[in-house]
Design a protein around this motif. Structure first.
Motif, mmCIF file in Angstrom:
data_model
loop_
_atom_site.group_PDB
_atom_site.id
_atom_site.type_symbol
_atom_site.label_atom_id
_atom_site.label_comp_id
_atom_site.label_asym_id
_atom_site.label_seq_id
_atom_site.Cartn_x
_atom_site.Cartn_y
_atom_site.Cartn_z
ATOM 1 N N LEU A 232 -0.779 9.049 4.546
ATOM 2 C CA LEU A 232 0.294 9.097 3.543
ATOM 3 C C LEU A 232 -0.257 8.898 2.138
ATOM 4 C CD1 LEU A 232 3.055 7.038 5.414
ATOM 5 C CD2 LEU A 232 3.072 9.502 4.969
ATOM 6 N N ARG A 233 -1.196 7.962 2.014
ATOM 7 C CA ARG A 233 -1.771 7.691 0.683
ATOM 8 C C ARG A 233 -2.579 8.879 0.161
ATOM 9 N NH1 ARG A 233 -1.577 2.896 -1.672
ATOM 10 N NH2 ARG A 233 -3.553 3.193 -2.757
ATOM 11 N N ASN B 74 0.804 -1.222 0.000
ATOM 12 C CA ASN B 74 0.000 0.000 0.000
ATOM 13 C C ASN B 74 0.838 1.274 0.000
ATOM 14 O OD1 ASN B 74 -2.200 -1.636 -0.106
ATOM 15 N ND2 ASN B 74 -2.714 -1.464 2.067
ATOM 16 N N ARG C 282 6.445 6.441 0.376
ATOM 17 C CA ARG C 282 6.546 6.307 -1.085
ATOM 18 C C ARG C 282 7.466 5.168 -1.471
ATOM 19 N NH1 ARG C 282 4.535 10.670 -4.254
ATOM 20 N NH2 ARG C 282 3.526 12.134 -2.859
ATOM 21 N N ARG D 43 -1.789 11.804 0.402
ATOM 22 C CA ARG D 43 -0.850 12.825 -0.064
ATOM 23 C C ARG D 43 -0.169 12.447 -1.382
ATOM 24 N NH1 ARG D 43 0.704 16.243 4.063
ATOM 25 N NH2 ARG D 43 2.799 16.480 3.232
ATOM 26 N N ALA D 44 -0.602 11.358 -2.003
ATOM 27 C CA ALA D 44 0.095 10.820 -3.179
ATOM 28 C C ALA D 44 0.250 11.845 -4.307
ATOM 29 C CB ALA D 44 -0.644 9.580 -3.702
ATOM 30 N N TYR D 45 -0.770 12.650 -4.520
ATOM 31 C CA TYR D 45 -0.745 13.561 -5.671
ATOM 32 C C TYR D 45 -0.663 15.021 -5.234
ATOM 33 C CZ TYR D 45 -2.222 9.388 -8.192
ATOM 34 O OH TYR D 45 -2.290 8.123 -8.719
ATOM 35 N N LEU D 46 -0.177 15.251 -4.029
ATOM 36 C CA LEU D 46 -0.194 16.592 -3.441
ATOM 37 C C LEU D 46 0.395 17.669 -4.354
ATOM 38 C CD1 LEU D 46 -1.414 17.239 -0.755
ATOM 39 C CD2 LEU D 46 0.881 17.379 0.227
ATOM 40 N N GLU E 59 8.055 8.936 3.799
ATOM 41 C CA GLU E 59 6.791 9.508 3.335
ATOM 42 C C GLU E 59 5.843 8.450 2.782
ATOM 43 O OE1 GLU E 59 8.427 12.225 0.498
ATOM 44 O OE2 GLU E 59 8.279 13.897 1.894
ATOM 45 N N PRO F 293 -4.859 13.310 -12.375
ATOM 46 C CA PRO F 293 -3.400 13.123 -12.421
ATOM 47 C C PRO F 293 -3.026 11.652 -12.567
ATOM 48 C CG PRO F 293 -4.110 13.448 -10.150
ATOM 49 C CD PRO F 293 -5.358 13.487 -11.004
ATOM 50 N N VAL G 269 2.709 4.482 -1.501
ATOM 51 C CA VAL G 269 2.345 5.363 -2.612
ATOM 52 C C VAL G 269 3.280 5.062 -3.788
ATOM 53 C CG1 VAL G 269 2.305 7.768 -3.396
ATOM 54 C CG2 VAL G 269 1.441 7.169 -1.125
#
Lengths: 470, 278
Positions: free
Chosen positions: B255-256, A254, A357, B258-261, A355, A282, A256
């Motif tokens: 966190l997810r 999960n 990611r 914020r993926a496309y922040l 973060e 996006p 990002v």
């Protein structure tokens, strides 16, 4: 295809021109650019007009292949497309996305000693010709029967059922959950393989025939099957596909930057996110992209990522090249465009930063062991072969399952143990009276043309039911 | 097109109410369910939980805060304009049961989502204490409606300009200490739902939260909205959006979200620049 092309024959097939790999790898325009009139007629002239044509047997919807090719050879494009429509409502789609090498072209007698007739290319030419220069004259329709049919899902099988039943005189309405019709043709298969304009026009062709298309209708939520019957429908066809993405179920999934191929392709194709910020949806732009899986969906995702500007795109697959389920031509296209194949490699966990990611993944090298249930040799991990692969975007294309959204709201319809609908393979009848099903929601993820074949069988059976009884 | 029949501005114009003609959705929708909306051809699909539905009138009501480009586009729609696409009802309805004393806690625009659930909780016979909060008095929404939907309404503002000076969690603790609370429903920003769930876990009171992850289709076919609940991956659009707050991984959700922040920020700024230049 590449191997075949190497063979010298007296009568080689007319190749279809393509965009140069280096150029096309960075645009979303269609890769094969289509035959000219001369090319189409030359290719059509190669057909031997067999008395017992193998190609027709190889086609899941039994297109009269020698028939339409003969008309083309005579220069009668209008006649050829009408012949095609007799068996196939979506020729512009099928000419592009069918795996002809294992279907019609795989059975072509010319293929025994040389190259088979380019049936797909010819079908495509015919459909494109009609769209650009055609008379616009519609195929004939039977007189109205007064029977009403609801088709759930506007993918290849639903469109086939709608096309078949409307010409048989029934009143047909398609219900589609998305805001645009076409199913996988619109959200899944990318623009560079199947321009969306073509899908829209094929749907428009059905609408001109009288099919109604209701978008934004989630059957199972907005309306149930029983409510549709209560509204006066006489029969229902379910062609909702296998739109439930599978994940690997490994650590870090999960983070990002890890997307199902369904999400990635839906953003890119349906939502046109490749035009962001000119459109509002996006899409993550990866520098180092990994695509898990090696089917056609994986190739589509990898090639999309390359077109969105990735520096490197890798296909990671746990088996070898031999077992890759994608069409050979698509794998070839992908490699030409610079996509690397990491074969016999299996990810074991994802790695991320503070973060949340994605920064990479840990993989194991595999070797092939004994054949499994599918007949393919089972990949076995090599002990101590762990290594790390750097990536900031991972697209998971390891298959899909049955979406339970509709079936869970329809308890009186039998499902199999994987959640697919139990339907008679000869006619598509489900265990619920008046309801047929076909395509991926019955078979699991398969091909466009098989879904269309299932739609054809169901439409014939539905027509019998509507005119003769259950 | 789905026509807007009523529009209101709330909270100093930062929060907008749209009542939209959508008879098929209004007929089927239950508390806790959401819709996906797309304003125009190039728009994105945005999920919003319905604040109200009127099956007789054939309308649904959404209330949203203007936070980015899409909601800014929504804000610019007037009565008589419409959304090109509205899809729903989606998600599972709230599980409603008579359990006794229930606390419904809402923060920010979460109050709009909380409203139909609170009323339904009351309608099935529960004793409902409702606690709603905002940063400041002017940002508090639906006070009268929430008073009508509950037996006891408590208000909070972070700056003390109205009601209790402080967070909803402080008031919730007081009510929990009074005892007898059988169920908590918390809807609002992720940190607020996390804080509520942490406290109710100590009190061992079952807690429902309504999650707001990023969505695309809303029908279970992409997994963009996946959340970890009790160590398992769930799709909020079909398995939720409501889950057991004690099981949800709120940090991962945050966190997810914020993926496309960066994309979102750029997009919104560009839209505002173009809009202001006109």
């Amino acid at each position: 295809m590449a191997e075949k092309a190497a063979k010298q024959t007296k009568n080689p097939r007319v190749p279809m021109p393509e965009q140069e790999p280096r150029i096309r790898a960075r645009n979303f325009l269609e890769v094969p650019t289509g035959y000219t009139a001369k090319m189409a007629q030359d290719e059509a002239a190669r057909c031997l007009q067999c008395k017992k044509p193998g190609c027709v047997d190889g086609c899941p919807v039994s297109v009269d292949i020698p028939g339409f090719i003969d008309l083309m050879a005579q220069g009668d494009m209008t006649g050829a497309i009408r012949n095609l429509w007799g068996k196939n409502a979506l020729p512009a789609v099928c000419g592009r996305v069918c795996p002809q090498e294992i279907q019609c072209e795989g059975k072509c007698i010319l293929g025994k000693k040389g190259e088979p007739v380019a049936i797909g290319n010819l079908e495509r030419y015919c459909a494109d010709y009609e769209r650009q220069y055609g008379t616009g004259e519609l195929p004939p329709k039977q007189p109205a029967t007064g029977k009403r049919v609801a088709v759930i899902g506007s993918g290849p099988s639903g469109l086939t059922v709608a096309g078949d039943l409307i010409v048989k005189g029934h009143d047909v309405t398609i219900y589609e959950a998305f805001h645009k019709p076409g199913g996988v043709l619109i959200y899944g298969i990318p623009e560079f393989r199947l321009p969306k304009e073509i899908v829209a026009q094929e749907v428009n062709f059905l609408e001109r025939l009288g099919v109604r298309v209701e978008c934004n209708a989630v059957v199972g939520r907005t309306v149930s099957l029983d409510e549709l019957f209560a509204e006066g429908y006489d029969a229902i066809y379910i062609g909702v596909g296998a739109g439930l993405p599978r994940f690997m179920n490994i650590e870090g999934e999960n983070l990002v930057g890890i997307l199902s191929a369904n999400e990635y392709l839906t953003r890119a194709n349906l939502m046109k996110a490749y035009k962001f910020p000119d459109v509002d949806t996006p899409i993550p732009m990866g520098k180092n992209v990994v695509v898990l899986g090696a089917g056609n969906v994986a190739m589509d995702a990898a090639r999309t990522a390359m077109r969105l500007g990735a520096e490197s795109v890798k296909i990671v697959y746990r088996r070898s090249r031999e077992e890759m389920p994608a069409r050979k031509a698509e794998i070839h296209h992908a490699e030409e465009e610079g996509i690397e194949m990491f074969l016999l490699t299996n990810p074991t966990r994802y790695l991320g930063n503070d973060e949340g990611r994605l920064t990479g993944m840990e993989c194991l090298r595999m070797e092939l062991g004994e054949p499994d249930d599918s007949g393919r040799r089972r990949p076995v991990a090599i002990d101590g072969s762990e290594f790390q692969l750097e990536c900031d975007l991972c697209i998971v294309a390891v298959g899909s399952g049955a979406n339970p959204l509709l079936t869970s709201e329809t308890p009186d319809m039998k499902l199999n143990r994987w959640g697919y609908i139990d339907a008679d393979e000869k006619n598509g009848k489900t265990t619920k009276k008046g309801v047929w099903a076909g395509g991926d929601i019955v078979t699991g993820a398969a091909t466009v043309i098989l879904a269309m074949g299932a739609g054809r069988l169901a439409a014939d059976s539905m027509h019998d039911y509507l005119t003769l009884g259950w | 097109m789905f026509t807007i029949v009523r529009r209101e501005e709330m909270a100093q114009g930062t929060v907008i109410l749209n009542e939209i003609e959508a008879p098929l959705i209004a007929r089927k929708a239950k508390p806790g369910q959401f819709v996906i909306l797309k304003a125009g051809e190039d728009g994105e699909r945005i999920p919003l939980t319905m604040a109200e539905t009127d099956p007789d009138k054939g309308t649904i009501t959404i209330i949203y805060m203007v936070v980015g480009k899409s909601t800014a586009i929504f804000r610019d729609l007037a009565v008589g304009d419409g959304y090109q696409d509205v899809i729903g009802p989606l998600g599972k309805p709230t599980h409603l049961e008579k359990v006794g004393k229930v606390i419904c806690v809402g923060g920010g625009t979460g109050v709009a989502v909380l409203h139909p659930i609170t009323r339904a909780m009351k309608d099935v016979g529960n004793e409902v204490v409702c606690i709603i909060g905002a940063r400041t008095k002017d940002l508090l929404i639906l006070e009268d409606q929430m008073r009508g939907a509950s037996h006891d309404l408590r208000l909070c503002t972070d700056d003390g300009s109205y009601g209790h000076h402080g967070f909803v969690t402080e008031v919730m603790k007081e009510v929990l200490d009074e005892g007898g609370v059988k169920q908590v429903v918390a809807i609002g920003p992720v940190p607020m739902m996390k804080a509520v769930s942490t406290i109710t876990k100590e009190y061992q009171v079952p807690t429902l939260v309504s999650l707001n992850p990023i969505m695309v289709d809303g029908t279970g076919m992409c997994g963009g909205c996946r959340v970890s609940v009790g160590g398992e991956t769930k799709f909020a659009c079909v398995d939720g959006p409501e889950f057991d707050g004690h099981q949800v991984d709120f940090d991962e959700l945050n966190l997810r979200l914020r993926a496309y922040l960066a994309d979102e920020k750029k997009c919104h700024e560009d839209y505002c620049t173009i809009r202001d230049a006109r």
